[in-house]
Design a protein around this motif. Structure first.
Motif, PDB file in Angstrom:
ATOM      1  N   ALA A 193     -14.590  -4.139 -47.263  1.00 34.73           N
ATOM      2  CA  ALA A 193     -13.461  -4.887 -47.820  1.00 34.73           C
ATOM      3  C   ALA A 193     -12.182  -4.459 -47.093  1.00 34.73           C
ATOM      4  O   ALA A 193     -11.811  -3.282 -47.124  1.00 34.73           O
ATOM      5  N   HIS A 194     -11.553  -5.406 -46.398  1.00 37.10           N
ATOM      6  CA  HIS A 194     -10.303  -5.154 -45.666  1.00 37.10           C
ATOM      7  C   HIS A 194      -9.151  -5.492 -46.614  1.00 37.10           C
ATOM      8  O   HIS A 194      -8.944  -6.651 -46.975  1.00 37.10           O
ATOM      9  N   ILE A 195      -8.414  -4.459 -46.998  1.00 42.69           N
ATOM     10  CA  ILE A 195      -7.490  -4.581 -48.131  1.00 42.69           C
ATOM     11  C   ILE A 195      -6.013  -4.601 -47.724  1.00 42.69           C
ATOM     12  O   ILE A 195      -5.535  -3.717 -47.004  1.00 42.69           O
TER      13      ILE A 195
ATOM     14  N   PHE B 277      -8.316  -0.007 -45.465  1.00 49.12           N
ATOM     15  CA  PHE B 277      -6.926  -0.394 -45.746  1.00 49.12           C
ATOM     16  C   PHE B 277      -6.276  -0.986 -44.498  1.00 49.12           C
ATOM     17  O   PHE B 277      -6.537  -0.523 -43.379  1.00 49.12           O
ATOM     18  N   SER B 278      -5.408  -1.948 -44.710  1.00 47.06           N
ATOM     19  CA  SER B 278      -4.620  -2.478 -43.594  1.00 47.06           C
ATOM     20  C   SER B 278      -3.377  -1.621 -43.378  1.00 47.06           C
ATOM     21  O   SER B 278      -2.700  -1.244 -44.329  1.00 47.06           O
ATOM     22  N   THR B 279      -3.098  -1.326 -42.103  1.00 45.67           N
ATOM     23  CA  THR B 279      -1.810  -0.697 -41.754  1.00 45.67           C
ATOM     24  C   THR B 279      -0.999  -1.677 -40.899  1.00 45.67           C
ATOM     25  O   THR B 279      -0.133  -1.288 -40.144  1.00 45.67           O
TER      26      THR B 279
ATOM     27  N   VAL C 244     -19.031  -9.920 -38.401  1.00 47.30           N
ATOM     28  CA  VAL C 244     -18.102 -11.005 -38.715  1.00 47.30           C
ATOM     29  C   VAL C 244     -17.188 -10.642 -39.872  1.00 47.30           C
ATOM     30  O   VAL C 244     -17.637 -10.026 -40.850  1.00 47.30           O
ATOM     31  N   ARG C 245     -15.917 -11.024 -39.724  1.00 48.18           N
ATOM     32  CA  ARG C 245     -14.986 -10.914 -40.847  1.00 48.18           C
ATOM     33  C   ARG C 245     -14.683 -12.312 -41.365  1.00 48.18           C
ATOM     34  O   ARG C 245     -14.443 -13.226 -40.565  1.00 48.18           O
ATOM     35  N   VAL C 246     -14.721 -12.460 -42.671  1.00 48.19           N
ATOM     36  CA  VAL C 246     -14.344 -13.726 -43.293  1.00 48.19           C
ATOM     37  C   VAL C 246     -13.345 -13.427 -44.410  1.00 48.19           C
ATOM     38  O   VAL C 246     -13.137 -12.278 -44.778  1.00 48.19           O
TER      39      VAL C 246
END
Ligand code: ZN
Length: 268
Positions: free
Chosen positions: A45-47, A80-82, A219-221
């Motif tokens: 999970a890319h948050i 986590f997104s930076t 893959v990222r969706v």
């Protein structure tokens, strides 16, 4: 071929409920949506975090709340997104102190449609060092070919450990277009022992995701990357995950569980 790692990027910094009513904004909404995506096959999970007004924030406490809630539901890998849309430079690295298993690491600057994807060299090195310090696996975000070369430079300086993991972001307006040739070129330039995923924005989403699967990538969706498949019809994160799981299986790729993902990405 390896099993495919499906990352869901449920929120990003741009979508709102006005753009797509399925966009999860609050920590509870994000955690619930991530859980439903996990049940469908997402293993990362890319948050991104939002404040009480729904605006992007790099507030560590919001990241903490999201991660805590997700962990109550499932063992999905949390990243986590930076990223540059998260606010001022100093704030963007605050969430790393929470020691997520992964975090995004942009390795160069480029343009978004209405802003700069601002990542000066000293800041990139600082982020990379923090990730080593907290034992966080970086997902190296690639918006342009030059960023692959800069990542290789950072690896040579010991600022990024191998095997490295890349996310090839295509079709952001102002950056590298979503042409199949561009995906192939980026993939060919990665260090041979790397893992990688494709994150294709907007109209290029489905075709480049398919190409990524055929090339052995991941893959990222999610609504961060695509808010509708059919014109005027909002799509949900769960539908996007479901769709890519179906496509992966049709193309002969089984889906990696979170445990298998941790193994493939060499997470400790
Ligand atoms: Zn992001």
């Amino acid at each position: 071929m390896d099993k495919v790692i499906i990352t869901v990027a449920p929120t990003g910094n741009v979508p709102t409920k006005d753009i797509n009513l399925f966009t999860p904004i609050t920590p509870e909404e994000i955690a619930k949506d991530v859980y439903l995506c996990y049940k469908k096959g997402a293993s990362v999970a890319h948050i991104h975090a939002r404040d009480d007004m729904g605006k992007p924030t790099s507030d560590k406490e919001v990241f903490r709340e999201i991660a805590t809630k997700i962990k109550e539901y499932c063992d999905i890998v949390i990243q986590f997104s930076t990223g540059a849309r998260g606010g001022k430079l100093e704030g963007r690295k605050a969430c790393l102190a929470l020691k997520p298993e992964m975090a995004s690491l942009s390795v160069g600057s480029s343009n978004f449609p209405n802003s700069v994807n601002y990542n000066p060299p000293s800041f990139i090195e600082d982020l990379a060092q923090e990730m080593i310090r907290f034992n966080i696996k970086p997902e190296i975000e690639i918006f342009d070919l030059s960023m692959v070369d800069n990542a290789i430079y950072l690896i040579s300086k010991g600022l990024i450990k191998e095997p490295a993991h890349f996310n090839l972001v295509l079709n952001v307006p102002g950056s590298l277009k979503g042409h199949p040739e561009n995906l192939l070129l980026l993939k060919q330039r990665l260090p041979g022992n790397s893992t990688w995923s494709v994150s294709a924005i907007g109209r290029s989403h489905h075709n480049l995701s398919a190409m990524g699967l055929l090339l052995g990538g991941n893959v990222r969706v999610g609504l961060e990357d695509v808010v509708e498949i059919e014109k005027g019809k909002p799509v949900s994160n769960v539908e996007l995950v479901d769709r890519i799981v179906g496509l992966s299986r049709e193309l002969g790729r089984d889906i990696a569980s979170p445990a298998e993902t941790r193994q493939i990405l060499a997470l400790s």
